[in-house]
Design a protein around this motif. Structure first.
Motif, PDB file in Angstrom:
ATOM      1  N   GLN A  92      15.141  38.717  19.844  1.00  0.00           N
ATOM      2  CA  GLN A  92      16.274  38.684  18.932  1.00  0.00           C
ATOM      3  C   GLN A  92      17.099  39.950  19.118  1.00  0.00           C
ATOM      4  OE1 GLN A  92      15.279  39.157  14.691  1.00  0.00           O
ATOM      5  NE2 GLN A  92      13.125  39.216  15.287  1.00  0.00           N
TER       6      GLN A  92
ATOM      7  N   TYR B 211      10.312  35.102  23.567  1.00  0.00           N
ATOM      8  CA  TYR B 211      11.262  35.127  22.450  1.00  0.00           C
ATOM      9  C   TYR B 211      11.833  36.517  22.287  1.00  0.00           C
ATOM     10  CZ  TYR B 211      12.643  35.682  17.537  1.00  0.00           C
ATOM     11  OH  TYR B 211      13.314  36.005  16.380  1.00  0.00           O
TER      12      TYR B 211
ATOM     13  N   HIS C 272      18.818  34.721  17.999  1.00  0.00           N
ATOM     14  CA  HIS C 272      17.422  34.456  18.348  1.00  0.00           C
ATOM     15  C   HIS C 272      17.432  33.666  19.651  1.00  0.00           C
ATOM     16  CE1 HIS C 272      15.932  35.478  14.204  1.00  0.00           C
ATOM     17  NE2 HIS C 272      17.187  35.163  13.923  1.00  0.00           N
TER      18      HIS C 272
ATOM     19  N   ASP D  54      21.546  33.570  13.486  1.00  0.00           N
ATOM     20  CA  ASP D  54      20.969  33.701  12.153  1.00  0.00           C
ATOM     21  C   ASP D  54      22.014  33.375  11.090  1.00  0.00           C
ATOM     22  OD1 ASP D  54      19.615  35.026   9.734  1.00  0.00           O
ATOM     23  OD2 ASP D  54      18.150  35.298  11.343  1.00  0.00           O
TER      24      ASP D  54
ATOM     25  N   LEU E 117      12.363  30.785  12.678  1.00  0.00           N
ATOM     26  CA  LEU E 117      12.509  32.191  13.020  1.00  0.00           C
ATOM     27  C   LEU E 117      13.816  32.764  12.496  1.00  0.00           C
ATOM     28  CD1 LEU E 117      11.237  32.165  16.719  1.00  0.00           C
ATOM     29  CD2 LEU E 117       9.939  32.543  14.619  1.00  0.00           C
ATOM     30  N   ASN E 118      14.848  31.927  12.437  1.00  0.00           N
ATOM     31  CA  ASN E 118      16.128  32.382  11.882  1.00  0.00           C
ATOM     32  C   ASN E 118      16.207  32.017  10.405  1.00  0.00           C
ATOM     33  OD1 ASN E 118      16.441  29.565  12.302  1.00  0.00           O
ATOM     34  ND2 ASN E 118      18.664  29.802  12.328  1.00  0.00           N
TER      35      ASN E 118
END
Length: 412
Positions: free
Chosen positions: A52, A50, A65, A341, A391-392
Motif C-alpha cells: 500500500q 501486497y 492498495h 481506499d 484491506l481497504n
C-alpha cells in the motif's frame, strides 16, 4: 498527474527509476503513510505480494492498495469470483472466502438500480461478458444500457480482461455468437443471461442466470437505458430440445438444469409466438474473442484505460473517484490489482487519467478499469490470519455486494 511515495522494499528501485524518467513528471511527493501502512511488499503466498502507498493527486491525497500476482508461478491462478449466479451479488470477502481464494478485488459495473422503471427490480447482473472456469456465463448488454461512467472513445461493453488457457492475461473483446433453430428456420441469438436485450431480439437465459425476474431484459433501448419497458414480449421455455411452456411476459424463479428460457421483445417476440408446446428447438451459443487465439479460462467486463503502454485518448482527467483497476505486465505473466481506499481522508480518489498513469508506473503495459466508488474493495487472507477480510476502507462504510470480481488463488 500523480506521484507516489512508496515504502522501502522489493520493487521500489524499479518504480523510483520510472518516476525519475518522468513517468509521472511534475507531481509532488506525499508525506508518511498512515499508521499500519505496509513497509514495501508483503508476501501473501508464492507469487502473490501486497503493498500500500500514498498518491498525490489533483483532488488531494489518495491511498492505494496493490496486489502483484505472478502467473508464471505454477501454484497461482486467477479465476472469476461470483456468488453462483449471474443475477446475484455478494461481498468480495464473502465470495473469496466461499471459493477458497487467497485474495480478490471487485469486478464489473452492474445493474444496481431501476429508478426509471417503477415496479421493475434491479437484477444485480454485470454489464459485460463473464467466463468462469472456461464456461461462458453471460454476454454484454447494449452500450446504451450500461451502468457506470462514460466510456473512453473506441471502447464498449464487450471489452474484457481475461486469462487464457495458456495462463497469460490480456485485454480483449468478447462477442456473442448464437442461434435458435426452430421448425420455421434459424433466429439469431441477441443475448445470453443479460439484464438488457437489444431491441427486436431473442435472448437466452440458462440456470446460470439465477432466480431474478427476466422482465428487466425487455426494458430500455439500445441507446436509452431509461426508455420504457417493451409492451411486446414473449417467453418460451425449452427443455430437452422441445418447447415445454410459453408465456406472454417474462417470468422469474430458478431455471432447472437442462432448461433454457428464451425471451423475445418486439420482432423477437413475434418470432417466438410461432412456437408452441412440443415444437423442436435447439439453442446454441458461444463467446467469440476478437484477438486471442486461445480459449479463456476466466474473463470479466470493464473498459481499457492503458493499451501498449499508452493511456487511451479521451480519458477523463477532471472527475476524481475511488477506483479499482487491473494491470497486465511482462507479456501477460504478471498482474497488478489496484483498489483505492475509501476512508474519508482519501475519498476524493483519482481521475481515470491518473489511474492510467499509476498503473503504468507500477509496470503495466495494459490496464483495465473496473467498477469503483462504493464497490471498490480489495480483500485478502493476510499472513497469520485464517479469514479473508477487506484491506481497504470501502467508501460506503462497509463492503458493497457486487456481482463478480477477480479472485487470486494459491495452492501453496
Amino acid at each position: 498527474m500523480t506521484h507516489r511515495q512508496r515504502r522501502s522494499g522489493a520493487g521500489g528501485s524499479v518504480l523510483a527509476l520510472l518516476a525519475a524518467l518522468g513517468t509521472l513528471a511534475g507531481a509532488a511527493l506525499v508525506g508518511a503513510a498512515p499508521a499500519g501502512a505496509a513497509q514495501g511488499w508483503t508476501q501473501l503466498a508464492a507469487g502473490v505480494r501486497y503493498e500500500q502507498f500514498d498518491i498525490s493527486a489533483a483532488a488531494g491525497p489518495a491511498h492505494a492498495h496493490v496486489l502483484r500476482v505472478d502467473l508464471d508461478e505454477p501454484r497461482v491462478r486467477v479465476e472469476l469470483l461470483y456468488p453462483g449466479a449471474v443475477a446475484a451479488r455478494a461481498t468480495v470477502s464473502g465470495m473469496a472466502g466461499a471459493q477458497g481464494a487467497l485474495a480478490g478485488v471487485n469486478g464489473d459495473f452492474f445493474n444496481i438500480s431501476e429508478t426509471q422503471h417503477p415496479g421493475v427490480e434491479a437484477t444485480g447482473a454485470s454489464v459485460g461478458p463473464a467466463i468462469a472456469q472456461g464456461r461462458a456465463l453471460k454476454a454484454a448488454v447494449p452500450k446504451g444500457q450500461r451502468f457506470g461512467p462514460a466510456l473512453p472513445p473506441g471502447t464498449g461493453t464487450k471489452d474484457v480482461f481475461g486469462v487464457g488457457t495458456d495462463r497469460l492475461a490480456r485485454l480483449d473483446a468478447l462477442a456473442l455468437d448464437g442461434e435458435v433453430r426452430t421448425p420455421a428456420g434459424q433466429l439469431p441469438l441477441g443475448g445470453l443471461n443479460q439484464y438488457a436485450l437489444p431491441v427486436g431480439s431473442v435472448g437466452a437465459f440458462t440456470p446460470d442466470w439465477g432466480s431474478a425476474s427476466r422482465v428487466r431484459a425487455t426494458c430500455g433501448t439500445d441507446t436509452d437505458r431509461a426508455a420504457p419497458c417493451s409492451t411486446d414480449t414473449h417467453e418460451v421455455t425449452v427443455r430437452d430440445g422441445q418447447v415445454v411452456a410459453v408465456a406472454d411476459t417474462p417470468g422469474s424463479g430458478p431455471i432447472a438444469a437442462g432448461t433454457t428460457v428464451l425471451v423475445g421483445r418486439e420482432a423477437g417476440a413475434q418470432q417466438l409466438r410461432k412456437l408452441s408446446v412440443g415444437s423442436a428447438v435447439t439453442v446454441q451459443h458461444r463467446l467469440v474473442a476478437s484477438s486471442a487465439r486461445v480459449a479463456y479460462r476466466f474473463a470479466l467486463g470493464g473498459y481499457p484505460v492503458l493499451v501498449g503502454g499508452r493511456p487511451l485518448p479521451g480519458l477523463d482527467d477532471t472527475t476524481s473517484a475511488v477506483r479499482t483497476a487491473v494491470g497486465v505486465a511482462d507479456g501477460g505473466r504478471r498482474l497488478y490489482l489496484l483498489a483505492l481506499d475509501g476512508a474519508p481522508d482519501y475519498r476524493r480518489g483519482l481521475t481515470m487519467a491518473e489511474v492510467a498513469d499509476t498503473m503504468r508506473t507500477l509496470g503495466s503495459i495494459d490496464a483495465f478499469s473496473l467498477d469503483g466508488g462504493g464497490s471498490t474493495t480489495m480483500a485478502a487472507r493476510m499472513p497469520g490470519t485464517g479469514a479473508v477480510t477487506a484491506l481497504n476502507h470501502p467508501s460506503g462504510g462497509a463492503e458493497r455486494p457486487v456481482p463478480n470480481g477477480i479472485g487470486v488463488f494459491s495452492a501453496s
